[in-house]
Design a protein around this motif. Structure first.
Motif, short mmCIF file in Angstrom:
data_model
loop_
_atom_site.label_atom_id
_atom_site.label_comp_id
_atom_site.label_asym_id
_atom_site.label_seq_id
_atom_site.Cartn_x
_atom_site.Cartn_y
_atom_site.Cartn_z
N LYS A 21 -17.63 -11.08 45.55
CA LYS A 21 -16.94 -9.89 45.05
C LYS A 21 -17.04 -9.73 43.53
O LYS A 21 -16.74 -8.67 43.00
CB LYS A 21 -15.46 -9.92 45.45
CG LYS A 21 -15.25 -9.71 46.93
CD LYS A 21 -13.77 -9.61 47.23
CE LYS A 21 -13.56 -9.16 48.65
NZ LYS A 21 -12.18 -8.76 48.90
N ALA A 65 -16.92 -7.07 60.30
CA ALA A 65 -18.24 -6.96 59.68
C ALA A 65 -18.23 -7.21 58.16
O ALA A 65 -19.13 -7.86 57.64
CB ALA A 65 -18.84 -5.58 59.96
N ARG A 66 -17.24 -6.71 57.47
CA ARG A 66 -17.18 -6.93 56.01
C ARG A 66 -17.03 -8.40 55.67
O ARG A 66 -17.67 -8.92 54.76
CB ARG A 66 -16.04 -6.15 55.39
CG ARG A 66 -16.32 -4.69 55.26
CD ARG A 66 -15.17 -4.02 54.56
NE ARG A 66 -15.53 -2.65 54.24
CZ ARG A 66 -14.74 -1.83 53.58
NH1 ARG A 66 -13.56 -2.23 53.18
NH2 ARG A 66 -15.14 -0.62 53.33
N TRP A 67 -16.17 -9.08 56.39
CA TRP A 67 -15.97 -10.51 56.16
C TRP A 67 -17.26 -11.27 56.49
O TRP A 67 -17.65 -12.17 55.76
CB TRP A 67 -14.81 -11.03 57.01
CG TRP A 67 -13.46 -10.72 56.44
CD1 TRP A 67 -12.94 -9.49 56.18
CD2 TRP A 67 -12.46 -11.66 56.06
NE1 TRP A 67 -11.67 -9.59 55.69
CE2 TRP A 67 -11.35 -10.92 55.60
CE3 TRP A 67 -12.39 -13.04 56.09
CZ2 TRP A 67 -10.18 -11.53 55.16
CZ3 TRP A 67 -11.22 -13.65 55.66
CH2 TRP A 67 -10.15 -12.89 55.19
N ARG A 68 -17.90 -10.88 57.62
CA ARG A 68 -19.13 -11.57 58.01
C ARG A 68 -20.21 -11.42 56.94
O ARG A 68 -20.89 -12.38 56.60
CB ARG A 68 -19.64 -11.04 59.35
CG ARG A 68 -18.84 -11.56 60.52
CD ARG A 68 -19.50 -11.23 61.85
NE ARG A 68 -19.52 -9.82 62.15
CZ ARG A 68 -18.53 -9.16 62.74
NH1 ARG A 68 -17.43 -9.80 63.11
NH2 ARG A 68 -18.64 -7.88 62.98
N ARG A 69 -20.35 -10.23 56.40
CA ARG A 69 -21.38 -10.00 55.37
C ARG A 69 -21.09 -10.87 54.14
O ARG A 69 -21.98 -11.52 53.62
CB ARG A 69 -21.41 -8.53 54.97
CG ARG A 69 -22.35 -8.28 53.80
CD ARG A 69 -23.12 -7.02 53.95
NE ARG A 69 -23.93 -6.75 52.79
CZ ARG A 69 -25.14 -7.25 52.59
NH1 ARG A 69 -25.66 -8.04 53.47
NH2 ARG A 69 -25.83 -6.96 51.52
N ARG A 70 -19.87 -10.90 53.68
CA ARG A 70 -19.53 -11.70 52.50
C ARG A 70 -19.69 -13.20 52.79
O ARG A 70 -20.12 -13.94 51.92
CB ARG A 70 -18.12 -11.38 52.03
CG ARG A 70 -18.03 -9.96 51.46
CD ARG A 70 -16.89 -9.83 50.50
NE ARG A 70 -16.76 -8.47 50.02
CZ ARG A 70 -17.42 -7.97 48.98
NH1 ARG A 70 -18.27 -8.71 48.32
NH2 ARG A 70 -17.22 -6.73 48.59
N ASN A 121 -27.98 -4.70 55.88
CA ASN A 121 -27.88 -3.79 54.76
C ASN A 121 -29.27 -3.45 54.26
O ASN A 121 -29.67 -3.90 53.18
CB ASN A 121 -27.03 -4.42 53.64
CG ASN A 121 -26.68 -3.41 52.56
OD1 ASN A 121 -26.77 -2.21 52.78
ND2 ASN A 121 -26.30 -3.90 51.41
#
Length: 128
Positions: A21, A65-70, A121
């Protein structure tokens, strides 16, 4: 004064996410976050508690999905040795939980993870 201290395994996973982040102005802090996550991963391995870290990863992974990407991006920033240690911890935890380790994104090594991040992405191509 009461103080709430996070579980170390959850803190390690948190550090992987936070590192992704931070923008370029905080590159030093991002590197420090990855180093702290790596140190925690290695410490859990040293005391034979890798599955605890694996369960924390699995919990984060299941948050969407957001947590997985990070998590993927953070894991890619780990050293190869630390990445392998994390992978083993997740596999151990998944086995203990009766789930396939493949569900948690770390199988296939960094190459497989990188391919999944790239697919998740894709770069936008300019329109004519």
């Amino acid at each position: 004064m009461p103080v709430l201290v996070p579980a170390p395994e959850r803190y390690g996973v948190h550090k992987l996410i936070i590192a992704t982040k931070r923008n370029v102005f905080f590159a030093d802090k991002s590197k420090k976050d990855i180093n702290q996550a790596g140190a925690l991963i290695q410490a859990f391995n040293a005391v034979k508690r890798s599955s605890d870290l694996g369960f924390a990863w699995m919990e984060g992974w299941e948050r969407g999905a957001r947590w997985r990407r990070r998590l993927r991006v953070g894991a890619l920033r780990l050293s190869d040795d630390t990445f392998d240690t994390l992978t083993k911890g997740v596999a151990e935890a998944a086995k203990l939980d009766g789930k396939p380790a493949e569900e948690y994104g770390l199988t296939g090594g960094k190459e497989g993870l990188l391919a999944r991040v790239s697919i998740a992405n894709p770069t936008a191509s300019p329109t004519p």
